[in-house]
Design an enzyme around this catalytic site. Structure first.
Site, PDB file in Angstrom:
ATOM      1  N   PRO A 504       0.817  -1.219   0.000  1.00  0.00           N
ATOM      2  CA  PRO A 504       0.000   0.000   0.000  1.00  0.00           C
ATOM      3  C   PRO A 504       0.852   1.271   0.000  1.00  0.00           C
ATOM      4  O   PRO A 504       1.996   1.275   0.454  1.00  0.00           O
ATOM      5  CB  PRO A 504      -0.806  -0.126   1.297  1.00  0.00           C
ATOM      6  CG  PRO A 504      -0.852  -1.595   1.575  1.00  0.00           C
ATOM      7  CD  PRO A 504       0.467  -2.122   1.110  1.00  0.00           C
ATOM      8  N   SER A 505       0.249   2.337  -0.526  1.00  0.00           N
ATOM      9  CA  SER A 505       0.872   3.670  -0.569  1.00  0.00           C
ATOM     10  C   SER A 505       2.167   3.680  -1.365  1.00  0.00           C
ATOM     11  O   SER A 505       3.024   4.544  -1.166  1.00  0.00           O
ATOM     12  CB  SER A 505       1.129   4.195   0.854  1.00  0.00           C
ATOM     13  OG  SER A 505      -0.069   4.246   1.596  1.00  0.00           O
ATOM     14  N   ARG A 506       2.321   2.721  -2.271  1.00  0.00           N
ATOM     15  CA  ARG A 506       3.495   2.619  -3.137  1.00  0.00           C
ATOM     16  C   ARG A 506       4.788   2.388  -2.349  1.00  0.00           C
ATOM     17  O   ARG A 506       5.875   2.584  -2.875  1.00  0.00           O
ATOM     18  CB  ARG A 506       3.642   3.869  -4.024  1.00  0.00           C
ATOM     19  CG  ARG A 506       2.469   4.114  -4.971  1.00  0.00           C
ATOM     20  CD  ARG A 506       2.209   2.906  -5.875  1.00  0.00           C
ATOM     21  NE  ARG A 506       1.244   3.177  -6.932  1.00  0.00           N
ATOM     22  CZ  ARG A 506      -0.052   2.917  -6.828  1.00  0.00           C
ATOM     23  NH1 ARG A 506      -0.544   2.433  -5.695  1.00  0.00           N
ATOM     24  NH2 ARG A 506      -0.865   3.148  -7.838  1.00  0.00           N
ATOM     25  N   LEU A 507       4.679   1.964  -1.106  1.00  0.00           N
ATOM     26  CA  LEU A 507       5.860   1.644  -0.309  1.00  0.00           C
ATOM     27  C   LEU A 507       6.170   0.157  -0.481  1.00  0.00           C
ATOM     28  O   LEU A 507       6.068  -0.657   0.448  1.00  0.00           O
ATOM     29  CB  LEU A 507       5.635   2.014   1.159  1.00  0.00           C
ATOM     30  CG  LEU A 507       5.384   3.503   1.411  1.00  0.00           C
ATOM     31  CD1 LEU A 507       5.130   3.763   2.886  1.00  0.00           C
ATOM     32  CD2 LEU A 507       6.567   4.340   0.917  1.00  0.00           C
ATOM     33  N   HIS A 508       6.524  -0.183  -1.719  1.00  0.00           N
ATOM     34  CA  HIS A 508       6.684  -1.580  -2.102  1.00  0.00           C
ATOM     35  C   HIS A 508       7.917  -2.203  -1.449  1.00  0.00           C
ATOM     36  O   HIS A 508       8.833  -1.516  -0.981  1.00  0.00           O
ATOM     37  CB  HIS A 508       6.798  -1.683  -3.619  1.00  0.00           C
ATOM     38  CG  HIS A 508       5.735  -0.956  -4.360  1.00  0.00           C
ATOM     39  ND1 HIS A 508       4.391  -1.193  -4.151  1.00  0.00           N
ATOM     40  CD2 HIS A 508       5.793   0.032  -5.303  1.00  0.00           C
ATOM     41  CE1 HIS A 508       3.675  -0.392  -4.944  1.00  0.00           C
ATOM     42  NE2 HIS A 508       4.513   0.351  -5.640  1.00  0.00           N
TER      43      HIS A 508
END
Length: 529
Positions: A504-508
């Site tokens: 989530p939130s592009r915090l891959h």
């Protein structure tokens, strides 16, 4: 452990007990026909603008006829509908990866369909929980609740669900069985709060809507109700026939369930519906990509088509909620990341995440460093590295052999996973190339001779087809075809392998294995997303 318990379930735990053997892995052949039959897909000749859509009035009239002169009972139709919803959901959201299902049932027949689906999903191996805020005293519904209790399915209040945290952290799929085609007006508590929680801005898990997304107008489609955003379900399971609002559905999967429409209904309402394949209780419908109903789809594109479609790209977003990737997940493979690759590839293949999970985007560069990329099919891997085959005289062949380096990536969308590989590249041995060449279908063997890959054809496709006929005459079916000297395998020996998991939130999550050269030991590191 997110990786083992949430995303892969028993499959990953099985792998921990049975290490991947370091032996050559031949990539399995995947057939489109099998994939289509598994999902019960409609024929390619079926298009959404050829399928009938029912208005709200027509939907009510069809139900009344089914339960009147045609002799169906409410519970009979509900059982058939709920079963088709459950099988449709299972076709796209297998229990191995989408174990936790929340069924939200409304007070009417749509809610009854959801309660039936909950029972079947439990028997299919899902962990099902039910929110049923407004139970009725009708014997049919009380019976469905009794059946759920007999299976020990948790019946939660919406307050309980809210207190436990965001839906995406609790569940892998939400079944929206709140309101059906008879719904009008604005939702009352607690359904207003439920619909808010399911709105796109709250990043819910994938939503599967029964017959119509709850809160949508049956004719006009998505509509805002006060401060409640319209639902944006990932999947819609239409029942009996799609409702007019389905023309506005932009999710990934549209299914038709309810295999019970008799000829009298088809003829009276002039319904055009796709055939159900085999014994399937559902059929997957082709996508309907339009902002307007079917009649508006035939309008010729305007001059600003590129700009309009280009602007839509910025609106395309998904929620990365399939799991996480920790160093502890990968530590067992620190000395040999090819085993980690083998496990990820096994999962992608067994779960049939796409037609060709072995399709990789291969990059090469010319002497000036100008890159080019194309999709090729991975045909094997072992402890040495990755194998694919091509024409040595093609652009990619010349570039790969010219500088000796290659990189590729593969993205499995349904797993929200990506793997990136960098390394040296060399020709595969003549013996291995010849063995694979003679395992190919006869037509593919001829194709390696027919195509002078990457060369310009000055006389159009006829030039290619004429050469094909010439070689078919020279090497008829059953005649051995020699391997062309300009065709064979490539072996990529990796010096870097990166495993990427969407979060989530592009915090891959990015776990990367690197080594200075192919004779060195591996080092594992985490990189910034």
């Amino acid at each position: 452990m997110f990786l083992a318990s949430r995303l892969l379930g028993h499959s990953a735990r099985l792998c921990l007990r049975s290490p991947v053997r370091s032996v050559p892995y031949a990539v399995p052949t995947l057939r489109h026909k099998q994939h289509s039959e598994r999902r019960g897909m409609a024929s390619s000749a079926t298009t959404m603008d050829s399928i009938s859509y029912l208005s709200q009035t027509e939907s009510i009239a069809v139900d009344e006829e089914l339960m009147g002169p045609l002799g169906f009972s409410v519970d009979q139709l509900m059982e058939l509908a709920g079963l088709s919803v459950a099988t449709s959901l299972a076709s796209e959201y297998p229990s191995e990866r989408f174990k936790r299902v929340l069924v939200i049932a409304g007070p009417g027949n749509n809610g009854g369909d959801g309660l039936v689906a909950a029972r079947h999903l439990h028997h299919f191996g899902y962990q099902v929980q039910i929110v049923y805020p407004k139970p009725t005293d009708k014997p049919l519904y009380k019976g469905l609740v009794t059946q759920a209790h007999a299976l020990k399915l948790p019946m939660l209040s919406w307050v309980d669900v809210q207190a436990a945290g965001p839906l995406a952290q609790q569940y892998d799929v939400v079944l929206d069985a709140i309101f059906g085609f008879s719904f009008k007006g604005d939702p009352r508590p607690p359904f207003d709060e439920i619909l808010k929680a399911l709105s796109p801005s709250n990043a819910p898990p994938p939503i599967v809507s029964v017959d119509a997304p709850s809160g949508w107008g049956i004719e006009e489609g998505p509509r805002k109700m006060g401060d409640i955003e319209p639902l944006a379900p990932d999947m819609l399971v239409s029942l009996t026939a799609p409702k007019q609002c389905a023309q506005y559905f932009k999710g990934r999967y549209h299914y038709l369930g309810g295999r019970f429409v008799p000829p009298a209904i088809r003829d009276k309402y002039k319904l055009t519906l796709p055939p159900f394949p085999g014994t399937a209780q559902h059929v997957r419908l082709p996508p309907f990509h339009a902002d307007k109903p079917a009649e508006a789809q035939s309008a010729p594109p305007g001059e600003d088509t590129v700009q309009v479609l280009g602007s839509k790209a910025s609106e395309m977003r998904i929620n990365y909620t399939r799991g996480g990737l920790l160093e502890s997940d990968m530590a067992q493979w620190q000395d040999d990341p090819m085993r980690a690759w083998a496990e990820w590839f096994r999962v992608a293949t067994e779960l049939k995440v796409c037609e060709e999970p072995n399709a990789i985007s291969l990059a090469s560069a010319d002497a000036q460093g100008r890159p080019s990329v194309r999709v090729v099919l991975l045909k094997g891997f072992d402890t040495r590295g990755f194998v694919f085959y091509s024409n040595y005289n093609s652009r990619k062949g010349k570039e790969l052999l010219g500088n000796g380096y290659a990189a590729f990536s593969v993205y499995w969308e349904q797993l929200q996973r990506q793997v990136r590989v960098e390394g040296t590249v060399e020709k595969l041995s003549e013996e291995e190339s010849s063995e694979y060449f003679h395992s190919r279908p006869h037509g593919s063997q001829l194709g390696a001779w027919v195509s002078q890959q990457s060369e310009v054809m000055h006389n159009g496709r006829e030039e290619l087809e004429a050469r094909q006929k010439e070689l078919e005459a020279k090497y008829p079916e059953g005649t051995p075809v020699p391997k062309p000297p300009h065709w064979g395998g490539f072996l990529v020996r990796p010096t870097a392998i990166e495993f990427w998991q969407g979060r989530p939130s592009r915090l891959h999550d990015r776990i990367r294995f690197i080594r200075p050269n192919t004779n060195s030991t591996w080092t594992m590191e985490r990189q910034q997303p």
